[in-house]
Design a protein around this motif. Structure first.
Motif, PDB file in Angstrom:
ATOM      1  N   ILE A   1       0.838  -1.204   0.000  1.00  0.00           N
ATOM      2  CA  ILE A   1       0.000   0.000   0.000  1.00  0.00           C
ATOM      3  C   ILE A   1       0.874   1.255   0.000  1.00  0.00           C
ATOM      4  O   ILE A   1       0.607   2.220  -0.732  1.00  0.00           O
ATOM      5  N   ALA A   2       1.929   1.239   0.807  1.00  0.00           N
ATOM      6  CA  ALA A   2       2.846   2.383   0.858  1.00  0.00           C
ATOM      7  C   ALA A   2       3.495   2.634  -0.502  1.00  0.00           C
ATOM      8  O   ALA A   2       3.830   3.781  -0.837  1.00  0.00           O
ATOM      9  N   ALA A   3       3.650   1.565  -1.284  1.00  0.00           N
ATOM     10  CA  ALA A   3       4.245   1.693  -2.618  1.00  0.00           C
ATOM     11  C   ALA A   3       3.209   2.059  -3.680  1.00  0.00           C
ATOM     12  O   ALA A   3       3.546   2.169  -4.864  1.00  0.00           O
ATOM     13  N   GLY A   4       1.945   2.224  -3.265  1.00  0.00           N
ATOM     14  CA  GLY A   4       0.903   2.630  -4.197  1.00  0.00           C
ATOM     15  C   GLY A   4       0.351   1.511  -5.044  1.00  0.00           C
ATOM     16  O   GLY A   4      -0.145   1.756  -6.157  1.00  0.00           O
ATOM     17  N   LYS A   5       0.382   0.282  -4.515  1.00  0.00           N
ATOM     18  CA  LYS A   5      -0.093  -0.870  -5.270  1.00  0.00           C
ATOM     19  C   LYS A   5      -1.453  -1.355  -4.761  1.00  0.00           C
ATOM     20  O   LYS A   5      -1.684  -1.419  -3.556  1.00  0.00           O
ATOM     21  N   HIS A   6      -2.346  -1.694  -5.679  1.00  0.00           N
ATOM     22  CA  HIS A   6      -3.617  -2.314  -5.324  1.00  0.00           C
ATOM     23  C   HIS A   6      -3.331  -3.717  -4.777  1.00  0.00           C
ATOM     24  O   HIS A   6      -2.397  -4.386  -5.242  1.00  0.00           O
ATOM     25  N   VAL A   7      -4.145  -4.177  -3.827  1.00  0.00           N
ATOM     26  CA  VAL A   7      -3.838  -5.450  -3.163  1.00  0.00           C
ATOM     27  C   VAL A   7      -5.085  -6.315  -2.991  1.00  0.00           C
ATOM     28  O   VAL A   7      -6.115  -5.849  -2.480  1.00  0.00           O
ATOM     29  N   LEU A   8      -4.970  -7.565  -3.415  1.00  0.00           N
ATOM     30  CA  LEU A   8      -5.903  -8.624  -3.015  1.00  0.00           C
ATOM     31  C   LEU A   8      -5.157  -9.449  -1.982  1.00  0.00           C
ATOM     32  O   LEU A   8      -4.098 -10.028  -2.282  1.00  0.00           O
ATOM     33  N   CYS A   9      -5.658  -9.502  -0.745  1.00  0.00           N
ATOM     34  CA  CYS A   9      -4.970 -10.219   0.331  1.00  0.00           C
ATOM     35  C   CYS A   9      -5.751 -11.472   0.696  1.00  0.00           C
ATOM     36  O   CYS A   9      -6.983 -11.437   0.806  1.00  0.00           O
ATOM     37  N   GLU A  10      -5.035 -12.549   0.887  1.00  0.00           N
ATOM     38  CA  GLU A  10      -5.687 -13.766   1.373  1.00  0.00           C
ATOM     39  C   GLU A  10      -6.204 -13.535   2.793  1.00  0.00           C
ATOM     40  O   GLU A  10      -5.746 -12.652   3.508  1.00  0.00           O
ATOM     41  N   LYS A  11      -7.137 -14.368   3.175  1.00  0.00           N
ATOM     42  CA  LYS A  11      -7.676 -14.293   4.538  1.00  0.00           C
ATOM     43  C   LYS A  11      -6.773 -15.096   5.476  1.00  0.00           C
ATOM     44  O   LYS A  11      -6.044 -15.974   5.010  1.00  0.00           O
ATOM     45  N   PRO A  12      -6.812 -14.840   6.794  1.00  0.00           N
ATOM     46  CA  PRO A  12      -7.385 -13.661   7.419  1.00  0.00           C
ATOM     47  C   PRO A  12      -6.517 -12.446   7.096  1.00  0.00           C
ATOM     48  O   PRO A  12      -5.346 -12.587   6.756  1.00  0.00           O
ATOM     49  N   LEU A  13      -7.086 -11.264   7.213  1.00  0.00           N
ATOM     50  CA  LEU A  13      -6.322 -10.060   6.903  1.00  0.00           C
ATOM     51  C   LEU A  13      -5.071  -9.989   7.776  1.00  0.00           C
ATOM     52  O   LEU A  13      -3.997  -9.623   7.314  1.00  0.00           O
TER      53      LEU A  13
END
Length: 347
Positions: A83-95
């Protein structure tokens, strides 16, 4: 959308397969601390760039979005870095492993304006989507009672591999290795399955959980087998319904099955999803008097992978987002606390 895959373990293959089939998505990089694993993964999926650290991938900067398929305890630092690098993220669960870290991730996502999504995979189940729509439209009246279960048998059966000899399973049984047990692993899935399907959040929770004896002194090599194997949970939903939610890895006869029963004062719905497929059934209208259940055609819905890619390309927010996943983690954290204190807690 140029996509980086962070973590190249078993679940990463599912991500790569799904994303490579989405028009407009290009798999451009793979990251793993194990170079041989990263190379094998990249070769299998035709990915041209390999990195052994996220820092190197971010410095390269040849991607727009990342899918984070690292172990649970790595989600927090790696996602914040993306996020700090400005990238969109799909994160696996759990967050994250706890609400404090998940909340920090949600706040960072909200401040960034980036597309961030959590891969609660059972949102891909069409019968769940249709059941939610029927509940919200009032087709079963006021929801009174909810039953939800997530049943697995990998501690009984070797259908998925031998947990006693394979590290990919053993870490899930050890709190020292970052596991919160079945509650942390699949609890978020069945909690989302139940709350999303009923269109209602959890307001109060009380849980019990247990780790069963599995080896001499409950230890295999470096792994202390102390993470919970089964849990039961009673909840109050914000719509006034009472719910019973449970999960186990000792569910003999069930490889991987989720079930949701929603009972209203005018009808009822049942969603079942397993390795054999998905099904929606309803007891509605005149059938209520005779307790007759009929199957309902739910059609198909886009997958999380398709929806994430579409959201990135359109620059639009998408659910389930980080804030939703953080609030689910809050419930799971409170469930652990209720086990320790033996009392119900408000969310």
């Amino acid at each position: 959308m140029r996509l980086l895959i962070l973590g190249t373990g078993g679940m990463a293959n599912t991500h790569a397969t799904h994303f490579s089939a989405v028009e407009g998505v290009e798999l451009v990089g793979a990251v793993d601390v194990d170079p041989s694993r990263a190379e094998a993964f990249a070769t299998k999926h035709g990915i041209p760039n390999i990195f052994t650290s996220l820092e190197d991938a971010i410095a390269w900067n040849g991607f727009d979005a990342a899918t984070n398929v690292t172990p649970d305890r790595a989600h927090h630092p790696t996602t914040l870095a993306l996020i700090a690098a400005g990238k969109h993220v799909l994160c696996e669960k759990p967050l994250a492993e706890n609400y404090a870290k998940a909340d920090e991730m949600a706040l960072a996502a909200e401040a960034s304006g980036l597309v961030t999504m959590v891969n609660l995979t059972y949102r891909n189940v069409a019968p769940l989507q249709v059941a939610r729509a029927m509940v919200l439209s009032g087709e079963i009246g006021k929801v009174r009672h909810v039953e939800a279960s997530y049943l697995q048998s990998w501690l009984v059966s070797k259908a998925w591999g031998d947990w006693a000899t394979e590290s990919q399973w053993l870490w899930r049984l050890s709190t020292r290795h970052g596991s919160n047990g079945v509650l942390g692993d699949v609890g978020i899935h069945i909690l989302d399955f139940a709350s999303y399907g009923t269109g209602s959040d959890v307001e109060h929770v009380f849980a019990r959980m247990k780790a069963f004896d599995k080896a001499p002194d409950n230890r295999i090599g470096e792994y202390q087998l102390d993470a919970n194997d089964s849990f039961t949970m009673t909840v109050d939903f914000s719509n006034g319904a009472l719910g019973v939610i449970h999960a186990s890895r000792w569910a003999t006869g069930h490889l991987n099955e989720l079930r949701l029963r929603i009972h209203g004062d005018k009808g009822a719905l049942e969603v079942t999803h397993s390795t054999e497929g998905s099904r929606l059934a309803g007891c509605l209208g005149d059938d209520v008097e005779r307790a007759v259940w009929r199957e309902i055609d739910a059609g198909r819905v886009p997958t999380n992978y398709q929806r994430f890619a579409a959201a990135v390309m359109a620059g639009e927010a998408v659910e389930p987002g980080f804030r939703h996943a953080a609030e689910l983690q809050r419930v799971l954290d409170l469930a652990m606390e209720t086990e320790r204190e033996r009392r119900e807690l408000a969310v």
